[in-house]
Design a protein around this motif. Structure first.
Motif, PDB file in Angstrom:
ATOM      1  N   GLU A  31      19.070  45.033  55.014  1.00  0.00           N
ATOM      2  CA  GLU A  31      20.065  44.560  54.237  1.00  0.00           C
ATOM      3  C   GLU A  31      20.144  45.424  52.994  1.00  0.00           C
ATOM      4  OE1 GLU A  31      21.314  40.472  53.055  1.00  0.00           O
ATOM      5  OE2 GLU A  31      20.600  41.285  50.956  1.00  0.00           O
ATOM      6  N   THR A  32      18.569  45.779  52.465  1.00  0.00           N
ATOM      7  CA  THR A  32      18.527  46.778  51.297  1.00  0.00           C
ATOM      8  C   THR A  32      18.813  48.079  51.639  1.00  0.00           C
ATOM      9  OG1 THR A  32      16.826  44.886  50.720  1.00  0.00           O
ATOM     10  CG2 THR A  32      16.885  47.237  49.751  1.00  0.00           C
ATOM     11  N   MET A  33      18.511  48.541  52.871  1.00  0.00           N
ATOM     12  CA  MET A  33      18.623  50.052  53.433  1.00  0.00           C
ATOM     13  C   MET A  33      20.134  50.096  53.473  1.00  0.00           C
ATOM     14  SD  MET A  33      16.446  51.628  56.513  1.00  0.00           S
ATOM     15  CE  MET A  33      15.808  50.224  57.043  1.00  0.00           C
ATOM     16  N   GLU A  34      20.972  49.036  53.993  1.00  0.00           N
ATOM     17  CA  GLU A  34      22.232  49.432  54.069  1.00  0.00           C
ATOM     18  C   GLU A  34      22.879  49.178  52.733  1.00  0.00           C
ATOM     19  OE1 GLU A  34      22.919  46.186  56.557  1.00  0.00           O
ATOM     20  OE2 GLU A  34      23.119  47.391  58.415  1.00  0.00           O
ATOM     21  N   THR A  35      22.353  48.551  51.809  1.00  0.00           N
ATOM     22  CA  THR A  35      22.887  48.570  50.343  1.00  0.00           C
ATOM     23  C   THR A  35      22.621  49.926  49.518  1.00  0.00           C
ATOM     24  OG1 THR A  35      22.598  46.128  50.009  1.00  0.00           O
ATOM     25  CG2 THR A  35      22.639  47.313  48.116  1.00  0.00           C
ATOM     26  N   SER A  36      21.551  50.631  49.685  1.00  0.00           N
ATOM     27  CA  SER A  36      21.121  51.786  49.298  1.00  0.00           C
ATOM     28  C   SER A  36      21.883  52.713  49.846  1.00  0.00           C
ATOM     29  CB  SER A  36      19.708  52.190  49.666  1.00  0.00           C
ATOM     30  OG  SER A  36      18.933  51.137  49.052  1.00  0.00           O
ATOM     31  N   THR A  37      22.546  52.692  51.206  1.00  0.00           N
ATOM     32  CA  THR A  37      23.079  53.880  51.567  1.00  0.00           C
ATOM     33  C   THR A  37      24.576  53.635  51.216  1.00  0.00           C
ATOM     34  OG1 THR A  37      21.670  53.722  53.673  1.00  0.00           O
ATOM     35  CG2 THR A  37      24.067  54.697  53.845  1.00  0.00           C
ATOM     36  N   GLN A  38      25.102  52.503  51.095  1.00  0.00           N
ATOM     37  CA  GLN A  38      26.428  52.347  50.529  1.00  0.00           C
ATOM     38  C   GLN A  38      26.535  52.884  48.871  1.00  0.00           C
ATOM     39  OE1 GLN A  38      29.061  51.460  52.313  1.00  0.00           O
ATOM     40  NE2 GLN A  38      27.690  51.269  53.947  1.00  0.00           N
ATOM     41  N   SER A  39      25.342  52.624  48.381  1.00  0.00           N
ATOM     42  CA  SER A  39      25.201  53.011  46.811  1.00  0.00           C
ATOM     43  C   SER A  39      25.375  54.520  46.862  1.00  0.00           C
ATOM     44  CB  SER A  39      24.063  52.629  46.284  1.00  0.00           C
ATOM     45  OG  SER A  39      23.962  53.051  44.862  1.00  0.00           O
ATOM     46  N   LEU A  40      24.834  55.253  47.700  1.00  0.00           N
ATOM     47  CA  LEU A  40      24.723  56.601  47.781  1.00  0.00           C
ATOM     48  C   LEU A  40      26.206  57.148  48.298  1.00  0.00           C
ATOM     49  CD1 LEU A  40      21.309  57.660  49.814  1.00  0.00           C
ATOM     50  CD2 LEU A  40      21.919  58.288  47.530  1.00  0.00           C
ATOM     51  N   LEU A  41      26.981  56.513  49.030  1.00  0.00           N
ATOM     52  CA  LEU A  41      28.043  56.942  49.549  1.00  0.00           C
ATOM     53  C   LEU A  41      29.389  56.752  48.363  1.00  0.00           C
ATOM     54  CD1 LEU A  41      27.983  56.115  53.171  1.00  0.00           C
ATOM     55  CD2 LEU A  41      27.927  58.271  52.390  1.00  0.00           C
ATOM     56  N   GLY A  42      28.612  55.738  47.353  1.00  0.00           N
ATOM     57  CA  GLY A  42      29.724  55.396  46.425  1.00  0.00           C
ATOM     58  C   GLY A  42      30.696  54.531  46.919  1.00  0.00           C
ATOM     59  N   SER A  43      30.134  53.812  47.721  1.00  0.00           N
ATOM     60  CA  SER A  43      31.046  52.785  48.673  1.00  0.00           C
ATOM     61  C   SER A  43      31.678  51.628  47.721  1.00  0.00           C
ATOM     62  CB  SER A  43      30.491  52.245  49.918  1.00  0.00           C
ATOM     63  OG  SER A  43      31.196  51.152  50.399  1.00  0.00           O
ATOM     64  N   ASN A  44      32.780  50.866  48.215  1.00  0.00           N
ATOM     65  CA  ASN A  44      33.199  49.822  47.351  1.00  0.00           C
ATOM     66  C   ASN A  44      32.679  48.435  48.027  1.00  0.00           C
ATOM     67  OD1 ASN A  44      34.841  49.812  49.605  1.00  0.00           O
ATOM     68  ND2 ASN A  44      36.768  49.557  48.674  1.00  0.00           N
ATOM     69  N   HIS A  45      31.878  48.483  48.762  1.00  0.00           N
ATOM     70  CA  HIS A  45      31.272  47.191  49.391  1.00  0.00           C
ATOM     71  C   HIS A  45      29.921  47.531  49.385  1.00  0.00           C
ATOM     72  CE1 HIS A  45      32.031  49.788  53.052  1.00  0.00           C
ATOM     73  NE2 HIS A  45      30.865  49.016  53.639  1.00  0.00           N
ATOM     74  N   SER A  46      29.302  45.918  49.568  1.00  0.00           N
ATOM     75  CA  SER A  46      27.887  45.400  49.885  1.00  0.00           C
ATOM     76  C   SER A  46      27.888  44.882  51.258  1.00  0.00           C
ATOM     77  CB  SER A  46      27.338  44.988  48.590  1.00  0.00           C
ATOM     78  OG  SER A  46      27.478  45.474  47.433  1.00  0.00           O
ATOM     79  N   ILE A  47      26.629  44.997  51.827  1.00  0.00           N
ATOM     80  CA  ILE A  47      26.338  44.375  53.151  1.00  0.00           C
ATOM     81  C   ILE A  47      25.149  43.441  53.024  1.00  0.00           C
ATOM     82  CG2 ILE A  47      25.902  44.682  55.669  1.00  0.00           C
ATOM     83  CD1 ILE A  47      27.166  47.269  55.382  1.00  0.00           C
ATOM     84  N   TYR A  48      25.476  42.119  53.312  1.00  0.00           N
ATOM     85  CA  TYR A  48      24.611  41.108  53.380  1.00  0.00           C
ATOM     86  C   TYR A  48      24.226  40.556  54.773  1.00  0.00           C
ATOM     87  CZ  TYR A  48      25.861  40.558  48.164  1.00  0.00           C
ATOM     88  OH  TYR A  48      26.087  40.920  47.068  1.00  0.00           O
ATOM     89  N   ARG A  49      22.911  40.314  54.978  1.00  0.00           N
ATOM     90  CA  ARG A  49      22.557  39.764  56.282  1.00  0.00           C
ATOM     91  C   ARG A  49      22.218  38.160  56.114  1.00  0.00           C
ATOM     92  NH1 ARG A  49      21.546  43.416  61.005  1.00  0.00           N
ATOM     93  NH2 ARG A  49      21.764  45.559  59.960  1.00  0.00           N
TER      94      ARG A  49
END
Length: 713
Positions: A40-58
């Motif tokens: 979950e943390t890895m995916e959150t970091s990736t989304q942050s790098l991409l400037g994404s408008n969503h977060s992912i929770y497991r």
């Protein structure tokens, strides 16, 4: 079995032993939680790098540690979009944002709401006069513009299935199915749940500290209506998943075992006969109510069977009343309109028999051989044989967890590379920004071990890619590799067993530095223990056919840090890295014909414009080429033999057709043209479209014909 005066205590202790044997113990639960929270943390970091408008929770059983291998629980992910500001009070309105006001009135069911669209320039309702009406997205009711809950059906990737609020992706063989739920986050705690913050049961659980934390988590609104709601396309369910995860993480081992046993009973005896009317979430809710209404000293291993009977009795009462009150929003009846009269009677009767059996029904549970194992523990009859020992169970779960982490690393690396645009300079700038941002994130993290671990897992792969992009430009302009590129390669060497070293060796080979390339390849080969290391790749839905025993054993000795010693990621090259790619592999970057492109799904097939190869065959191919350049014929032939053996015996290659294409070109260099053609035909049998073998066959036949003509002339 029940003649023992201490029957309940005896069975409870034996049952606890069985559950420990199938890895329902503190060590494995903590390991499951760490690994899934790390994903979950890895995916959150990736989304942050991409400037994404969503977060992912497991969320769900996998991340809670409340499952077993035999339960085959789904991997649940919640995708929370951040571009919308969901509010419960007008004071939470924010200018410049898409604001949505949660509305609960006489038309909404408890635990559900409507979402009214507000203006973004001032805190006022969105006017229907200003609405560019989209009937599939909005609905006007009583002058209010309401957002429909059908957004999850707007874009469904091929192969996925809509299942209520979730988009389900079937798992490949040996892996869990994945459920993705789209949602919006609301920072404030649900108004309906305010009374819960003030309640404490007999067991003083949940504690006041837990309730205070839960309040800070706010809630999600999920696009699904209630069973008995009047607004099927307009209602949104209020979800307190983060608060529920906090509650689950507070449970002791006996409480978790009780929950797992309840789910096993549900899966074995009830749902197969009663149309799946009860859910594991109901079991969790029952457990919460039982813990709240009993003293904490009841929940001990020697009392497990009594605790289980308590939960089943409460569940039976809920079935009788057709009312399972949500633990945090009790007005929300989880059983509303779920059961037909026939199923209600049937479920009640099954639960009654199980309760009256005083635990004997557990002997019939086949999941994880629970019944057989319990028979052995209580010495009922002959010693029965079951398939998996406790050590093997622990090893299998640990290896699956490590595979999941590795797949997440590979997936996020691929996702970051996907965001690159054509052109060396633009890719260089973007990769540099990513690595700089990760460095800043790392320095700002303090003692958060999960965030630090997430960055450590993703950063080396990006660094190797950056080094290769720089080196490719260096080779093109100056036929050298700059210290900057070598520094990036150095950071990437420990991403896994091999991929970082192979990227460096590939660049050294292409610049003509054969001696250093041989040195790097020798070091990589020494690290690559053929009896332990498993290939890993997330480019397609390829599943591992089997796992090496030593890999599985090694996985029991640690967590994500083992990736450096046990896992070989595939090697990826963007087109702007082409000068770091041997010409034999460059063909893979142009594998798709115009016709192939029409058949491709660009949502998932974008990587087909890259050169991607499994580590082990690429290691032997590079050795073949470097030893050939150094005229070390014996070593060259040994590398070629290893390449052949790897393709023949390594079952877990994802890019087998690419490895065979490389082998075919080696055969061409050996003047074994028939063998080369045979390789390309095998490659095409594996993958007919998007395969460089289509071109390689044409090129081979052209060269053979030309040679024959020259010979005749």
């Amino acid at each position: 079995m029940s003649r023992d005066p201490d029957y309940y205590q005896t069975v409870s202790l034996k049952l606890s032993e069985v559950l420990n044997d199938i890895s329902v113990n503190e060590r494995m639960i903590l390991k499951r939680r760490r690994m899934f929270l790390l994903m979950e943390t890895m995916e959150t970091s990736t989304q942050s790098l991409l400037g994404s408008n969503h977060s992912i929770y497991r969320f769900g059983s996998q991340s809670e540690g409340s499952t077993t291998l035999g339960l085959k629980s789904d991997a649940d992910s919640l995708i929370a979009f951040k571009n919308l500001n969901v509010i419960q009070d007008w004071g939470e309105w924010q200018p410049g944002r898409h604001n949505l006001l949660m509305i609960q009135d006489e038309t909404t069911s408890p635990g559900y709401c409507l979402l009214q669209c507000l203006r973004n320039d001032e805190p006022l309702p969105f006017s229907t006069a200003l609405l560019d009406h989209e009937p599939n997205r909005y609905h006007v009711s009583r002058g209010k513009v309401l957002l429909k809950n059908t957004l999850s059906t707007d874009a469904v990737i091929a192969g996925n299935v809509i299942n209520g609020p979730a988009t389900s992706r079937p798992g490949s063989p040996g892996t869990a199915d994945q459920d993705f739920v789209q949602a919006f986050h609301c920072k404030s705690w649900p108004a309906e749940a305010q009374p819960w913050l003030l309640q404490q049961g007999i067991g003083r659980w949940p504690t006041e500290d837990m309730q205070r934390y839960c309040k800070t988590t706010g809630c999600f609104v999920v696009p699904v209506s209630s069973k008995n709601g009047r607004n099927e396309q307009l209602e949104w369910r209020i979800s307190t998943s983060q608060a529920e995860r906090c509650l689950m993480f507070s449970l002791n081992i006996t409480q978790l075992r009780c929950y797992i046993l309840t789910k096993m009973i549900l899966k074995t005896f009830i749902n197969p006969q009663c149309d799946g009317v009860l859910s594991s979430f109901m079991c969790k809710t029952v457990l919460f109510h039982c813990i709240q209404n009993t003293r904490s000293n009841n929940w001990v291993q020697s009392n497990l069977l009594a605790c289980l009977m308590c939960c089943l009795t409460v569940l039976q009462n809920f079935v009788r009343q057709e009312n399972c009150p949500h633990f945090i929003i009790p007005e929300n009846n989880l059983m509303a309109r779920r059961m037909s009269p026939h199923n209600k009677v049937r479920v009640f009767e099954i639960l009654q028999k199980i309760i009256q059996s005083k635990g004997r029904a557990l002997l019939e549970i086949p999941i994880d051989d629970l019944g057989t194992r319990l028979q052995v523990k209580v010495n009922m009859g002959e010693v029965c044989q079951y398939h998996v020992t406790p050590a093997q169970m622990h090893a299998k779960i640990s290896s699956l967890l490590l595979q999941n982490i590795t797949a997440t690393i590979s997936k996020n690396h691929k996702r970051l590379l996907e965001s690159m645009h054509d052109g060396n300079e633009m890719v260089y700038e973007r990769l540099s920004d990513f690595t700089l941002t990760l460095t800043r994130m790392y320095r700002a993290m303090g003692s958060n071990s999960l965030e630090i671990s997430a960055v450590r897992l993703v950063a080396p792969l990006l660094s190797s890619s950056l080094g290769s992009v720089i080196a490719s430009h260096n080779i093109y302009t100056t036929h050298s590799i700059s210290p900057e590129a070598l520094g990036c390669f150095s950071v990437g060497l420990n991403s896994d067993v091999s991929s970082g070293g192979l990227k460096l060796a590939s660049a050294l080979y292409c610049v003509g530095d054969m001696e250093r390339a041989v040195f790097v390849l020798r070091n990589t080969e020494e690290k690559y223990d053929l009896n332990t290391v498993e290939p890993a790749c997330n480019c397609s839905d390829h599943s591992l056919l089997y796992l090496r025993q030593r890999f599985m054993h090694k996985c029991t000795t640690g967590n994500e840090e083992l990736i450096q010693h046990t896992t070989a990621l595939c090697v990826r090259f963007l087109r702007c890295e082409i000068c770091c790619v041997p010409k034999e592999l460059q063909y893979e970057m142009f594998r798709s014909t115009q016709e192939d492109r029409l058949e491709r799904d660009e949502m998932v097939d974008y990587w087909l414009d890259w050169a991607v190869v499994d580590s082990l065959p690429y290691l032997y191919f590079l050795q073949y080429r470097t030893y050939g350049a150094l005229q070390r014929v014996a070593d060259q032939q040994y590398a070629l033999a290893n390449l052949v053996t790897t393709i023949d015996t390594e079952h877990n290659l994802t890019h087998r057709e690419t490895a065979i294409n490389l082998l075919g070109q080696c055969m061409e260099q050996e003047n074994r043209h028939i063998d080369a053609l045979h390789c390309y035909m095998i490659s095409l049998n594996i993958q007919a479209r998007n395969n460089a073998a289509n071109f390689l066959i044409c090129r081979l036949l052209y060269e053979v014909v030309n040679r024959q003509e020259n010979t005749w002339n």
